[in-house]
Design a protein around this motif. Sequence first.
Motif, PDB file in Angstrom:
ATOM      1  N   GLY A   1     -35.439  -0.352  64.605  1.00  0.00           N
ATOM      2  CA  GLY A   1     -36.489  -1.372  64.539  1.00  0.00           C
ATOM      3  C   GLY A   1     -36.632  -2.010  63.170  1.00  0.00           C
ATOM      4  O   GLY A   1     -37.539  -2.810  62.935  1.00  0.00           O
TER       5      GLY A   1
ATOM      6  N   ASP B   1     -37.483  -5.971  61.451  1.00  0.00           N
ATOM      7  CA  ASP B   1     -38.791  -6.538  61.087  1.00  0.00           C
ATOM      8  C   ASP B   1     -39.015  -6.387  59.583  1.00  0.00           C
ATOM      9  O   ASP B   1     -39.524  -7.292  58.918  1.00  0.00           O
TER      10      ASP B   1
ATOM     11  N   LYS C   1     -37.983 -14.588  62.497  1.00  0.00           N
ATOM     12  CA  LYS C   1     -37.199 -13.405  62.836  1.00  0.00           C
ATOM     13  C   LYS C   1     -37.121 -13.281  64.349  1.00  0.00           C
ATOM     14  O   LYS C   1     -38.140 -13.388  65.035  1.00  0.00           O
TER      15      LYS C   1
END
Length: 406
Positions: A146, A149, A2
């Motif tokens: 965010g 993730d 990632k």
Amino acid sequence: MKFGGTSVGDVDRIKNAAAKVAAEVQRGHKVAVVVSAMAGATDGLINLCRSVTPHYDLREYDAVVSTGEQITAGLMALALRQHGLTARSWQGWQLPLKTDGNYGNARIMSIDGDKARERILDGEIAVLAGFQGINDDNRITTLGRGGSDTSAVALAIAIKADRCDIYTDVAGVYTADPRIVTKARKMSRVSYEEMLELASLGAKVLHTRSVELGMRYRMPIQVLSTFANALGSDTPGTILTDGDETMEQNMVTGIAYNSNQAKITLAKVVDKPGIAAAVFAPLARAGINVDMIVQTDSTETGSTDITFTVGKNDLERACKILESERGTIQYSNLQSSADVTKISLVGFGMRSHSGVAATMFETLASKGINIQVIETSEINTSVLIDEEYTELALRALHTAYGLDGQ
Ligand code: ASP
Ligand code: MG
């Protein structure tokens, strides 16, 4: 693998990330890639929504902000093809990655990795646009800031990956924010439980929900730098694992801070059953998260002071609500401050060592730092202090708990 926003911040960086993927493939690994939007892109898209109206509809907000990842997924697939690899981009809906209907901060309900896994096993690289999914209404959703993730860990679980490598702009998880505490050390391992505390208490290196997910499915997660030479399969970063014995040796594993806090004090609240509910229920109804709470003892005076914290962004709204509830709550005076920071010590060692809190208080006192609120749980001890002492407090505590490296 990632790659976060800074790792795909421009075309050269996308090429750098693609070269890392190609190198892992060279070593014989089969890879799925998850990308964030280019650094700053999501903020730019949010600003576009705001400039149309500050009261934007979250369904359209999701339609807009999810596009940042769509671009990087396509560019990454193109860059991988330049290495002679077969690669294709996947949007969240194409897997599909299904979420609930909580636009702007949706939770993953299910993720189908079968089609992607089949093609990965055939040697094709799957490049998933992070941060986005689709709900039962067939509309695009995003997973909260965010959230890529969390997309990455979810995909890793769905395709039964051996590990999820999160490439970012730091070398791993540190004992404290290395930009502030220059003696902070990179940890080679940290338990899911401690990482979960560190992430939710302010360490920004991982989306909290990605740690939760990794912990639930026991997916090994590694945090490592995109800008160093080593590859994920060299395991140069920080690995999240189950807690082990050696971790018990340190009183404190890491220190987090959160400056996005604001403090509210209601003075001389009449102390009777139901009063805490009268304060916090209207805030909850408005979707305002309350974090630390302290209530003073009322034996002497019959009234109590209630102090608590909310996010800085919610301060104004929270104060308005409390003012409108004054008739019910009957406090004498409402005070608030946005200039506060929460400093948190985290570590399994706290369960078996005494004196963790005392050392914290002594250390802060020796620097003349006043503690406004104290809160403890099994593996964290937190205090609220004046924001201007954040750096001083972090450095002093880091030294006091023997965390300093060279
Ligand atoms: N691009 C999204 C954000 O900035 C998601 C992510 O990068 O993880 O919040
Ligand atoms: Mg991130």
